[in-house]
Design a protein around this motif. Structure first.
Motif: not given
Length: 143
Positions: A114, A118, A120
């Motif tokens: 993540g 992504y 995150e």
């Protein structure tokens, strides 16, 4: 928070619970891949029925053409996941340990995925959680 928010979580939890109980009780004297084949035939029948019940398809071929690589890779990794758990239980992993060790390990890796892929954000709470998970993995595997 509504029913729509919690229903998928409850479905995953209950399905996972039943999944592990079933995988642990799959007989050792049957071919695992034959068992998975029958499992996937049942799953395919349920999926096709749900497709027609929920989506009211107008053109199945158009819908099939919308599929991308993720559908096919998911099919491959599901076989690995299923056979991995069946073999874990066959070689002696306890149902109470095997699932949690696998789940915590995946959770830690997903935090990293993540963050890296992504974007995150990982904060001190997440880092602390990872440390506690690693400590938990060590403790749960002590005799």
């Amino acid at each position: 928070m509504t029913f729509n928010y919690f229903f998928p979580l409850v479905l995953v939890i209950l399905s996972n619970l039943i999944y592990h109980i079933t995988a642990k009780n799959t007989p050792n004297n049957i071919n695992s891949f034959l068992s998975l084949t029958v499992t996937y035939v049942v799953g395919a029948i349920v999926s096709v029925l749900m497709y027609f019940i929920i989506s009211k398809p107008s053109d199945v071929l158009k819908d099939i053409n919308k599929l991308n690589w993720t559908t096919y890779i998911l099919g491959l990794v599901i076989v690995g996941l299923e056979i991995g758990y069946i073999y874990m239980y066959r070689v002696g992993w306890n149902i109470s340990k095997g699932s949690i060790v696998a789940s915590i390990s995946v959770a830690i890796l997903l935090v990293l995925v993540g963050t890296l892929f992504y974007k995150e954000i990982i904060g001190m709470y997440q880092v602390s959680g990872i440390v506690f998970c690693i400590i938990g993995l060590i403790l749960i595997n002590l005799h």
